[in-house]
Design a protein around this motif. Structure first.
Motif, short mmCIF file in Angstrom:
data_model
loop_
_atom_site.label_atom_id
_atom_site.label_comp_id
_atom_site.label_asym_id
_atom_site.label_seq_id
_atom_site.Cartn_x
_atom_site.Cartn_y
_atom_site.Cartn_z
N LYS A 11 -10.72 -8.19 6.36
CA LYS A 11 -10.82 -7.17 6.47
C LYS A 11 -11.82 -7.31 8.24
O LYS A 11 -11.47 -8.30 8.71
CB LYS A 11 -11.13 -5.78 5.27
CG LYS A 11 -10.83 -6.11 4.05
CD LYS A 11 -10.77 -5.37 3.49
CE LYS A 11 -10.19 -5.36 1.85
NZ LYS A 11 -9.68 -3.23 1.71
N HIS A 96 -0.91 -4.16 3.85
CA HIS A 96 -1.58 -3.94 3.05
C HIS A 96 -1.30 -2.76 3.53
O HIS A 96 -0.76 -2.28 4.22
CB HIS A 96 -2.37 -4.65 4.31
CG HIS A 96 -4.02 -4.78 2.80
ND1 HIS A 96 -4.57 -3.44 3.36
CD2 HIS A 96 -4.31 -5.42 2.25
CE1 HIS A 96 -5.78 -3.16 2.28
NE2 HIS A 96 -5.66 -4.41 1.32
N GLU A 168 -0.97 -3.96 -5.20
CA GLU A 168 -2.45 -3.66 -5.20
C GLU A 168 -2.21 -2.09 -4.98
O GLU A 168 -1.82 -1.11 -3.72
CB GLU A 168 -2.42 -3.80 -3.43
CG GLU A 168 -2.81 -5.08 -3.32
CD GLU A 168 -3.23 -5.33 -2.47
OE1 GLU A 168 -4.91 -6.28 -2.39
OE2 GLU A 168 -3.53 -4.97 -0.95
N GLY A 174 -10.81 -1.32 -2.87
CA GLY A 174 -12.21 -0.64 -2.26
C GLY A 174 -12.42 0.41 -3.28
O GLY A 174 -13.23 0.61 -2.77
N SER A 213 -9.95 -4.28 -6.75
CA SER A 213 -11.45 -4.47 -6.76
C SER A 213 -11.86 -5.91 -8.00
O SER A 213 -12.07 -5.67 -8.88
CB SER A 213 -11.86 -3.17 -7.94
OG SER A 213 -11.96 -2.40 -6.46
N GLY A 234 -10.71 -8.70 -1.62
CA GLY A 234 -11.33 -7.89 -0.55
C GLY A 234 -12.41 -7.90 -0.39
O GLY A 234 -12.92 -9.09 -0.08
N GLY A 235 -13.62 -6.96 -1.11
CA GLY A 235 -14.77 -6.89 -0.86
C GLY A 235 -15.59 -7.90 -1.52
O GLY A 235 -16.73 -8.38 -0.96
C1 PEP Z 1 -8.06 -6.28 -0.59
O1 PEP Z 1 -8.08 -6.23 0.45
O2 PEP Z 1 -6.16 -5.89 -0.34
C2 PEP Z 1 -8.79 -5.64 -1.93
C3 PEP Z 1 -7.80 -5.86 -3.07
O3 PEP Z 1 -9.94 -4.87 -1.65
P1 PEP Z 1 -10.33 -4.95 -2.85
O4 PEP Z 1 -11.06 -6.47 -3.33
O5 PEP Z 1 -12.30 -4.93 -1.86
O6 PEP Z 1 -10.73 -3.92 -3.61
#
Ligand code: PEP
Length: 252
Positions: A11, A96, A168, A174, A213, A234-235
């Protein structure tokens, strides 16, 4: 069986020095002899060159987080797919939910991006997913079906091999909340059935990733679920330790 894929979406995070440290740790772990999982990194545009140079010649592939659906021209501040190819990107994330929700990207724009990315020889991680409100109304399957149908309206059977779908749920990104294995399997199975009907393709050739997540603590349960072919992270992709644990778990 389809090879699993784990993609890191950094990100709008990291400056050059930390990004290089992170990429170097991942190269040590997965750069040369490791082939159990396809590992993909999506740094912000500003880091594509630096990270791309580090991973060049390794098993790790470079991915952009977005692109504009024109090859060049008067589109101030935008990045074209040809520019991404010029930086050795193999992949691009399209649609996204943060771009759909925050920037206001429509399904039509997503569809234009898909068409041009394929023409420019980029592989696509196409993100789809419902909001919390849509899930509470029980309309998630219709929403996702619609997103997939519009995004892939100009795609033919031959092109499908260059597309991976990432499911997603917006409410799981997140937030620390992740969908249950049953919820994930239901949507992944629906997406695979839809694509195999639309493209007369064998399910085994359609990759569907889960994102929302994902972390070392829940990857085992998610990755072992039916029809889950990997994850978009992501994170937990911002630290070498947590991302490496996720990749390793997916490769077991
Ligand atoms: C993403 O950015 O596609 C995502 C799934 O973020 P996170 O893993 O932080 O939820």
């Amino acid at each position: 069986m389809i090879k699993k894929m784990i993609a890191a979406n950094w990100k709008m995070n990291l400056l050059k020095s930390d990004a290089k440290l992170l990429a170097n740790s991942l190269i040590e772990n997965f750069g040369s002899d490791y082939s159990a999982v396809d590992v993909v990194l999506a740094p912000p545009f500003t880091l594509l060159d630096a990270v791309g140079n580090l991973i060049k010649g390794s098993n790790i592939k470079l991915c952009a987080q977005n692109m504009y659906p024109e090859e060049s021209g008067a589109f101030t501040g935008e990045i074209s797919p040809l520019m991404l190819k010029d930086l050795n990107c193999t992949w691009v994330i399209i649609g996204h939910s943060e771009r759909r929700q925050i920037i206001g990207e429509t399904d039509e724009l997503v569809s234009k991006k898909v068409k041009l990315a394929l023409k420019c020889d980029l592989k696509i991680i196409l993100c789809v997913g419902e909001t919390l409100e849509q899930r509470e109304k029980g309309v998630q399957n219709q929403i996702i079906e619609n997103q997939v149908e519009i995004a892939l309206k100009d795609v033919n059977n031959d092109m499908l091999k260059n597309i991976v779908i990432a499911y997603e749920p917006v409410w799981a990104i997140g937030t620390g909340k992740n969908a249950t294995p049953n919820e994930i399997v239901e949507v992944h199975t629906m997406i695979k059935e839809l694509l195999s009907m639309k493209f007369r393709e064998n399910d085994d050739n359609i990759r569907v990733l889960y994102g929302g997540s994902v972390k070392p603590e829940n990857i085992d349960e998610i990755i072992s679920s039916n029809n889950v072919d990997g994850a978009l992270v992501g994170g937990a992709s911002l630290k070498a330790d947590s991302f490496s644990k996720i990749v390793k778990a997916a490769g077991e």
